[in-house]
Design a protein around this motif. Structure first.
Motif, PDB file in Angstrom:
ATOM      1  N   TYR A   1      26.955  21.259 -10.167  1.00 17.63           N
ATOM      2  CA  TYR A   1      27.714  22.404 -10.696  1.00 17.63           C
ATOM      3  C   TYR A   1      27.630  23.308 -11.605  1.00 17.63           C
ATOM      4  CZ  TYR A   1      29.599  19.497  -5.590  1.00 17.63           C
ATOM      5  OH  TYR A   1      29.335  19.943  -4.855  1.00 17.63           O
ATOM      6  N   ASP A   2      26.679  23.508 -12.096  1.00 16.48           N
ATOM      7  CA  ASP A   2      26.924  24.285 -13.352  1.00 16.48           C
ATOM      8  C   ASP A   2      27.649  24.412 -14.327  1.00 16.48           C
ATOM      9  OD1 ASP A   2      25.100  26.128 -11.736  1.00 16.48           O
ATOM     10  OD2 ASP A   2      26.658  26.742 -10.917  1.00 16.48           O
ATOM     11  N   LEU A   3      27.881  23.034 -14.576  1.00 23.83           N
ATOM     12  CA  LEU A   3      28.570  22.177 -15.347  1.00 23.83           C
ATOM     13  C   LEU A   3      28.029  21.169 -17.150  1.00 23.83           C
ATOM     14  CD1 LEU A   3      31.190  20.695 -13.014  1.00 23.83           C
ATOM     15  CD2 LEU A   3      31.021  21.978 -14.454  1.00 23.83           C
ATOM     16  N   LEU A   4      26.375  21.655 -16.467  1.00 22.43           N
ATOM     17  CA  LEU A   4      25.719  20.733 -17.939  1.00 22.43           C
ATOM     18  C   LEU A   4      25.174  21.840 -18.210  1.00 22.43           C
ATOM     19  CD1 LEU A   4      23.720  17.819 -18.185  1.00 22.43           C
ATOM     20  CD2 LEU A   4      22.271  19.164 -16.100  1.00 22.43           C
ATOM     21  N   LYS A   5      25.138  21.360 -19.753  1.00 24.66           N
ATOM     22  CA  LYS A   5      24.213  22.002 -20.373  1.00 24.66           C
ATOM     23  C   LYS A   5      22.829  21.634 -20.750  1.00 24.66           C
ATOM     24  CE  LYS A   5      24.226  24.290 -25.900  1.00 24.66           C
ATOM     25  NZ  LYS A   5      24.910  23.488 -26.781  1.00 24.66           N
ATOM     26  N   GLU A   6      22.481  20.772 -21.305  1.00 25.59           N
ATOM     27  CA  GLU A   6      21.247  19.544 -21.279  1.00 25.59           C
ATOM     28  C   GLU A   6      21.488  18.240 -21.090  1.00 25.59           C
ATOM     29  OE1 GLU A   6      18.584  19.180 -24.973  1.00 25.59           O
ATOM     30  OE2 GLU A   6      20.279  19.789 -25.012  1.00 25.59           O
ATOM     31  N   THR A   7      20.877  17.345 -20.649  1.00 26.47           N
ATOM     32  CA  THR A   7      20.239  16.058 -20.198  1.00 26.47           C
ATOM     33  C   THR A   7      19.096  15.599 -21.096  1.00 26.47           C
ATOM     34  OG1 THR A   7      20.330  14.255 -18.761  1.00 26.47           O
ATOM     35  CG2 THR A   7      19.331  16.491 -18.222  1.00 26.47           C
ATOM     36  N   LYS A   8      18.973  14.968 -21.554  1.00 28.11           N
ATOM     37  CA  LYS A   8      17.938  14.672 -22.316  1.00 28.11           C
ATOM     38  C   LYS A   8      17.672  12.659 -22.368  1.00 28.11           C
ATOM     39  CE  LYS A   8      16.100  14.596 -27.091  1.00 28.11           C
ATOM     40  NZ  LYS A   8      14.302  15.382 -26.410  1.00 28.11           N
TER      41      LYS A   8
ATOM     42  N   HIS B   1      18.105  -3.423 -25.530  1.00 25.71           N
ATOM     43  CA  HIS B   1      16.356  -4.022 -25.385  1.00 25.71           C
ATOM     44  C   HIS B   1      15.619  -3.087 -25.592  1.00 25.71           C
ATOM     45  CE1 HIS B   1      13.932  -7.221 -23.143  1.00 25.71           C
ATOM     46  NE2 HIS B   1      13.289  -5.593 -22.792  1.00 25.71           N
ATOM     47  N   GLU B   2      16.057  -2.000 -25.866  1.00 23.44           N
ATOM     48  CA  GLU B   2      14.625  -1.192 -26.780  1.00 23.44           C
ATOM     49  C   GLU B   2      15.458   0.404 -27.081  1.00 23.44           C
ATOM     50  OE1 GLU B   2      12.801   2.072 -23.512  1.00 23.44           O
ATOM     51  OE2 GLU B   2      13.437   0.395 -22.445  1.00 23.44           O
ATOM     52  N   LEU B   3      15.162   0.487 -27.998  1.00 19.98           N
ATOM     53  CA  LEU B   3      15.884   1.696 -28.743  1.00 19.98           C
ATOM     54  C   LEU B   3      15.513   3.533 -28.017  1.00 19.98           C
ATOM     55  CD1 LEU B   3      15.057   1.101 -32.418  1.00 19.98           C
ATOM     56  CD2 LEU B   3      17.144   0.880 -31.236  1.00 19.98           C
ATOM     57  N   LYS B   4      15.761   3.747 -27.003  1.00 22.26           N
ATOM     58  CA  LYS B   4      16.699   4.798 -25.991  1.00 22.26           C
ATOM     59  C   LYS B   4      17.772   4.596 -25.293  1.00 22.26           C
ATOM     60  CE  LYS B   4      14.615   5.395 -21.123  1.00 22.26           C
ATOM     61  NZ  LYS B   4      13.500   4.568 -20.411  1.00 22.26           N
ATOM     62  N   ALA B   5      17.952   6.512 -25.518  1.00 28.46           N
ATOM     63  CA  ALA B   5      19.151   7.036 -25.542  1.00 28.46           C
ATOM     64  C   ALA B   5      19.316   8.101 -24.047  1.00 28.46           C
ATOM     65  CB  ALA B   5      19.784   7.233 -26.547  1.00 28.46           C
ATOM     66  N   GLY B   6      20.004   7.659 -22.395  1.00 24.03           N
ATOM     67  CA  GLY B   6      19.807   8.649 -22.448  1.00 24.03           C
ATOM     68  C   GLY B   6      21.114   9.609 -22.991  1.00 24.03           C
ATOM     69  N   ILE B   7      21.100  11.255 -23.195  1.00 23.98           N
ATOM     70  CA  ILE B   7      22.195  12.156 -23.433  1.00 23.98           C
ATOM     71  C   ILE B   7      22.515  12.811 -22.136  1.00 23.98           C
ATOM     72  CG2 ILE B   7      21.949  14.277 -25.199  1.00 23.98           C
ATOM     73  CD1 ILE B   7      20.789  11.729 -26.751  1.00 23.98           C
ATOM     74  N   ILE B   8      23.412  13.649 -21.838  1.00 27.03           N
ATOM     75  CA  ILE B   8      23.935  13.827 -21.003  1.00 27.03           C
ATOM     76  C   ILE B   8      25.337  15.580 -21.552  1.00 27.03           C
ATOM     77  CG2 ILE B   8      25.699  15.114 -18.619  1.00 27.03           C
ATOM     78  CD1 ILE B   8      24.500  12.529 -17.861  1.00 27.03           C
ATOM     79  N   ILE B   9      24.931  16.474 -21.977  1.00 35.04           N
ATOM     80  CA  ILE B   9      25.710  17.272 -22.738  1.00 35.04           C
ATOM     81  C   ILE B   9      26.165  18.595 -21.564  1.00 35.04           C
ATOM     82  CG2 ILE B   9      26.040  18.951 -24.467  1.00 35.04           C
ATOM     83  CD1 ILE B   9      23.512  17.615 -26.100  1.00 35.04           C
ATOM     84  N   PRO B  10      28.163  17.874 -21.425  1.00 36.81           N
ATOM     85  CA  PRO B  10      28.297  19.002 -20.319  1.00 36.81           C
ATOM     86  C   PRO B  10      28.485  21.017 -21.139  1.00 36.81           C
ATOM     87  CG  PRO B  10      29.153  17.294 -21.037  1.00 36.81           C
ATOM     88  CD  PRO B  10      28.448  17.365 -21.808  1.00 36.81           C
TER      89      PRO B  10
END
Length: 263
Positions: free
Chosen positions: A253-260, A130-139
């Protein structure tokens, strides 16, 4: 003057429209109709890929928006979640290139109470957005590798329950939606098991799901009229898995590198 039956029919129709509007937020169908020009979608999808590659991501969680923001319940920002894995991709002309394959659980188009596991690619994934938007989770890199191993070995198939509900309860396996399936893969990677009983026990112990802020009346009415909507797997307040709740879980739990949020 309309009869009582006609009045009730109109009332039920009105309530159904209100209810289905509420429940479209978690619909996770494979898109068939684009809302943007193909070149816009391709450019956006490529930019998401470039961003993930720049971060050194070999596997990451990706989400898209399939409905207007006004239709989404409080706390729900994306409508479909999958896992992207850096892979060798064969194009339609037979040419092989490297890119991110998307591993999805999609709600069936003909039977909305069922789902299938389907692999598609960046442009396909955003085709019906519906819109050009993405959720990104990098473990973290270590968790990325374990997620890749779960998918490469086919264990993700053992984690699939084809009985679909858009508000599935992550604490049991009676029904499943795309985001719960994504969480199952993540937890299979973390705990190195596909034993569903064990995975659900661990989920209940450590994962905080997303509260669904919809009245019990609408939930009950939705289950009467729409396949893919049920509260049979819930007791008390309705909670489900969301893109945001997965991000918070990995961060805790310290398993995330980045979220954006990429726009």
């Amino acid at each position: 003057m309309p009869t009582r039956r006609e009045v009730m029919k109109k009332l039920i129709t009105c309530l159904l429209l209100i209810t289905t509007a509420t429940f479209t937020y978690a619909g996770s169908n494979q898109a068939t109709e684009a809302k943007f020009k193909p070149e816009q979608i391709a450019t956006f999808a490529k930019n998401v890929e470039k961003y993930a590659a720049k971060q050194g991501a070999r596997a990451f969680i990706i989400a898209r928006v399939g409905q207007p923001k006004s239709d989404l319940p409080k706390g729900i920002n994306f409508t479909h979640t999958a896992i992207a894995v850096y892979s060798e991709i064969t194009l339609g002309d037979g040419k092989k290139v490297n890119g991110y394959a998307r591993h999805n659980l999609y709600q069936d188009a003909k039977d909305s109470g069922k789902s299938s596991l389907i692999t598609d690619y960046p442009v396909d994934f955003f085709w019906g957005a519906h819109e050009l938007k993405a959720g990104i989770i990098i473990p973290t890199p270590a968790l990325q590798q374990k997620i890749i191993e779960v998918i490469a070995s086919g264990q993700n198939k053992a984690l699939h329950n084809p009985k679909y509900s858009i508000i599935s309860n992550p604490f049991n396996n009676k029904y499943q939606n795309c985001t719960e399936h994504t969480l199952n893969i993540i937890n299979a990677a973390i705990y190195q098991t596909t034993d569903m009983k064990q995975l659900k026990a661990n989920t209940k112990a450590y994962f905080e799901p997303q509260r669904v802020h919809v009245s019990r009346f609408k939930l009950g009415l939705g289950s009467l009229f729409a396949d893919g909507v049920t509260t049979k797997d819930h007791k008390g307040k309705v909670r489900t898995t969301s893109f945001g709740s997965i991000g918070r879980y990995l961060q805790k739990y310290d398993l995330l590198k980045e979220t954006k949020v990429f726009i």
